[in-house]
Write a protein that holds these residues in place. Sequence first.
Motif, PDB file in Angstrom:
ATOM      1  N   ALA A  90       0.841  -1.199   0.000  1.00  0.00           N
ATOM      2  CA  ALA A  90       0.000   0.000   0.000  1.00  0.00           C
ATOM      3  C   ALA A  90       0.873   1.245   0.000  1.00  0.00           C
ATOM      4  O   ALA A  90       1.983   1.241   0.529  1.00  0.00           O
ATOM      5  CB  ALA A  90      -0.914   0.016   1.219  1.00  0.00           C
ATOM      6  N   VAL A  91       0.346   2.290  -0.609  1.00  0.00           N
ATOM      7  CA  VAL A  91       0.978   3.607  -0.608  1.00  0.00           C
ATOM      8  C   VAL A  91      -0.001   4.547   0.077  1.00  0.00           C
ATOM      9  O   VAL A  91      -1.180   4.601  -0.275  1.00  0.00           O
ATOM     10  CB  VAL A  91       1.247   4.089  -2.055  1.00  0.00           C
ATOM     11  CG1 VAL A  91       1.766   5.512  -2.050  1.00  0.00           C
ATOM     12  CG2 VAL A  91       2.208   3.158  -2.754  1.00  0.00           C
ATOM     13  N   LEU A  92       0.468   5.271   1.058  1.00  0.00           N
ATOM     14  CA  LEU A  92      -0.338   6.247   1.777  1.00  0.00           C
ATOM     15  C   LEU A  92       0.293   7.613   1.533  1.00  0.00           C
ATOM     16  O   LEU A  92       1.499   7.792   1.741  1.00  0.00           O
ATOM     17  CB  LEU A  92      -0.353   5.921   3.266  1.00  0.00           C
ATOM     18  CG  LEU A  92      -1.247   6.752   4.160  1.00  0.00           C
ATOM     19  CD1 LEU A  92      -2.710   6.571   3.761  1.00  0.00           C
ATOM     20  CD2 LEU A  92      -1.062   6.330   5.611  1.00  0.00           C
ATOM     21  N   CYS A 115       0.199  10.002  -4.351  1.00  0.00           N
ATOM     22  CA  CYS A 115      -0.174   8.605  -4.196  1.00  0.00           C
ATOM     23  C   CYS A 115       0.025   7.843  -5.510  1.00  0.00           C
ATOM     24  O   CYS A 115       0.583   6.746  -5.539  1.00  0.00           O
ATOM     25  CB  CYS A 115      -1.624   8.512  -3.723  1.00  0.00           C
ATOM     26  SG  CYS A 115      -2.097   6.907  -3.103  1.00  0.00           S
ATOM     27  N   ALA A 116      -0.427   8.426  -6.623  1.00  0.00           N
ATOM     28  CA  ALA A 116      -0.278   7.788  -7.932  1.00  0.00           C
ATOM     29  C   ALA A 116       1.194   7.639  -8.309  1.00  0.00           C
ATOM     30  O   ALA A 116       1.614   6.600  -8.831  1.00  0.00           O
ATOM     31  CB  ALA A 116      -1.021   8.591  -8.993  1.00  0.00           C
ATOM     32  N   THR A 117       1.979   8.661  -8.027  1.00  0.00           N
ATOM     33  CA  THR A 117       3.411   8.598  -8.317  1.00  0.00           C
ATOM     34  C   THR A 117       4.081   7.518  -7.474  1.00  0.00           C
ATOM     35  O   THR A 117       4.882   6.729  -7.979  1.00  0.00           O
ATOM     36  CB  THR A 117       4.084   9.963  -8.051  1.00  0.00           C
ATOM     37  OG1 THR A 117       3.480  10.931  -8.908  1.00  0.00           O
ATOM     38  CG2 THR A 117       5.571   9.912  -8.304  1.00  0.00           C
ATOM     39  N   GLY A 118       3.744   7.469  -6.194  1.00  0.00           N
ATOM     40  CA  GLY A 118       4.306   6.450  -5.312  1.00  0.00           C
ATOM     41  C   GLY A 118       3.921   5.047  -5.740  1.00  0.00           C
ATOM     42  O   GLY A 118       4.742   4.124  -5.718  1.00  0.00           O
ATOM     43  N   PRO A 127      -5.609   5.479  -6.511  1.00  0.00           N
ATOM     44  CA  PRO A 127      -5.717   6.314  -5.316  1.00  0.00           C
ATOM     45  C   PRO A 127      -7.173   6.631  -4.942  1.00  0.00           C
ATOM     46  O   PRO A 127      -7.959   7.054  -5.782  1.00  0.00           O
ATOM     47  CB  PRO A 127      -4.964   7.585  -5.706  1.00  0.00           C
ATOM     48  CG  PRO A 127      -3.956   7.112  -6.704  1.00  0.00           C
ATOM     49  CD  PRO A 127      -4.671   6.045  -7.480  1.00  0.00           C
ATOM     50  N   VAL A 128      -7.492   6.377  -3.688  1.00  0.00           N
ATOM     51  CA  VAL A 128      -8.813   6.697  -3.143  1.00  0.00           C
ATOM     52  C   VAL A 128      -8.622   7.545  -1.890  1.00  0.00           C
ATOM     53  O   VAL A 128      -7.668   7.354  -1.135  1.00  0.00           O
ATOM     54  CB  VAL A 128      -9.648   5.435  -2.805  1.00  0.00           C
ATOM     55  CG1 VAL A 128      -9.995   4.668  -4.059  1.00  0.00           C
ATOM     56  CG2 VAL A 128      -8.937   4.544  -1.820  1.00  0.00           C
ATOM     57  N   ARG A 129      -9.551   8.457  -1.675  1.00  0.00           N
ATOM     58  CA  ARG A 129      -9.463   9.340  -0.510  1.00  0.00           C
ATOM     59  C   ARG A 129     -10.015   8.627   0.715  1.00  0.00           C
ATOM     60  O   ARG A 129     -11.115   8.068   0.686  1.00  0.00           O
ATOM     61  CB  ARG A 129     -10.234  10.624  -0.765  1.00  0.00           C
ATOM     62  CG  ARG A 129      -9.987  11.639   0.309  1.00  0.00           C
ATOM     63  CD  ARG A 129     -10.687  12.933  -0.022  1.00  0.00           C
ATOM     64  NE  ARG A 129     -10.394  13.869   1.033  1.00  0.00           N
ATOM     65  CZ  ARG A 129     -10.037  15.108   0.835  1.00  0.00           C
ATOM     66  NH1 ARG A 129      -9.959  15.580  -0.389  1.00  0.00           N
ATOM     67  NH2 ARG A 129      -9.780  15.900   1.845  1.00  0.00           N
ATOM     68  N   LEU A 130      -9.264   8.679   1.796  1.00  0.00           N
ATOM     69  CA  LEU A 130      -9.685   8.100   3.063  1.00  0.00           C
ATOM     70  C   LEU A 130     -10.460   9.142   3.869  1.00  0.00           C
ATOM     71  O   LEU A 130     -10.434  10.333   3.568  1.00  0.00           O
ATOM     72  CB  LEU A 130      -8.463   7.609   3.855  1.00  0.00           C
ATOM     73  CG  LEU A 130      -7.599   6.577   3.138  1.00  0.00           C
ATOM     74  CD1 LEU A 130      -6.359   6.278   3.972  1.00  0.00           C
ATOM     75  CD2 LEU A 130      -8.387   5.305   2.863  1.00  0.00           C
ATOM     76  N   THR A 131     -11.114   8.700   4.909  1.00  0.00           N
ATOM     77  CA  THR A 131     -11.919   9.618   5.716  1.00  0.00           C
ATOM     78  C   THR A 131     -11.088  10.673   6.438  1.00  0.00           C
ATOM     79  O   THR A 131     -11.604  11.719   6.796  1.00  0.00           O
ATOM     80  CB  THR A 131     -12.759   8.843   6.755  1.00  0.00           C
ATOM     81  OG1 THR A 131     -11.884   8.067   7.576  1.00  0.00           O
ATOM     82  CG2 THR A 131     -13.762   7.944   6.067  1.00  0.00           C
ATOM     83  N   LEU A 146      -4.898   6.585  -0.459  1.00  0.00           N
ATOM     84  CA  LEU A 146      -4.375   5.222  -0.381  1.00  0.00           C
ATOM     85  C   LEU A 146      -4.487   4.558  -1.746  1.00  0.00           C
ATOM     86  O   LEU A 146      -5.499   4.709  -2.438  1.00  0.00           O
ATOM     87  CB  LEU A 146      -5.175   4.411   0.642  1.00  0.00           C
ATOM     88  CG  LEU A 146      -4.815   2.933   0.772  1.00  0.00           C
ATOM     89  CD1 LEU A 146      -3.508   2.787   1.545  1.00  0.00           C
ATOM     90  CD2 LEU A 146      -5.924   2.172   1.439  1.00  0.00           C
ATOM     91  N   ALA A 147      -3.436   3.821  -2.138  1.00  0.00           N
ATOM     92  CA  ALA A 147      -3.454   2.999  -3.354  1.00  0.00           C
ATOM     93  C   ALA A 147      -2.800   1.675  -3.003  1.00  0.00           C
ATOM     94  O   ALA A 147      -1.969   1.598  -2.094  1.00  0.00           O
ATOM     95  CB  ALA A 147      -2.703   3.687  -4.479  1.00  0.00           C
ATOM     96  N   ARG A 148      -3.186   0.621  -3.724  1.00  0.00           N
ATOM     97  CA  ARG A 148      -2.672  -0.717  -3.410  1.00  0.00           C
ATOM     98  C   ARG A 148      -2.132  -1.417  -4.649  1.00  0.00           C
ATOM     99  O   ARG A 148      -2.553  -1.149  -5.761  1.00  0.00           O
ATOM    100  CB  ARG A 148      -3.770  -1.570  -2.793  1.00  0.00           C
ATOM    101  CG  ARG A 148      -4.212  -1.068  -1.452  1.00  0.00           C
ATOM    102  CD  ARG A 148      -5.198  -2.019  -0.828  1.00  0.00           C
ATOM    103  NE  ARG A 148      -5.615  -1.504   0.465  1.00  0.00           N
ATOM    104  CZ  ARG A 148      -6.861  -1.417   0.858  1.00  0.00           C
ATOM    105  NH1 ARG A 148      -7.820  -1.840   0.073  1.00  0.00           N
ATOM    106  NH2 ARG A 148      -7.157  -0.934   2.043  1.00  0.00           N
ATOM    107  N   ALA A 149      -1.233  -2.377  -4.392  1.00  0.00           N
ATOM    108  CA  ALA A 149      -0.669  -3.223  -5.441  1.00  0.00           C
ATOM    109  C   ALA A 149      -0.424  -4.612  -4.857  1.00  0.00           C
ATOM    110  O   ALA A 149      -0.352  -4.774  -3.637  1.00  0.00           O
ATOM    111  CB  ALA A 149       0.641  -2.631  -5.955  1.00  0.00           C
TER     112      ALA A 149
END
Length: 63
Positions: A5-7, A14-17, A33-37, A42-45
């Motif tokens: 995960a990238v935070l 986030c996209a660059t990371g 990338p999705v916005r957290l509360t 956050l993005a995942r791989a």
Amino acid sequence: MTRYAVLAESPEECATGLARLCEALGLEPTTAPVRLTDGRWLARAVTPAPDVRGTLAAAAAAQ
């Protein structure tokens, strides 16, 4: 399967990371990338799934 995960503080960061992580480790992105509360992003791989077709063909040839 291993998950990464990238935070980050912004969607661009986030996209660059995520792109750098995927390139460096040979990962496949699973979540853009999705916005957290709490306002962070956050993005995942994941590690790529193995090509079982090649594995099965090699096992059959070995017999």
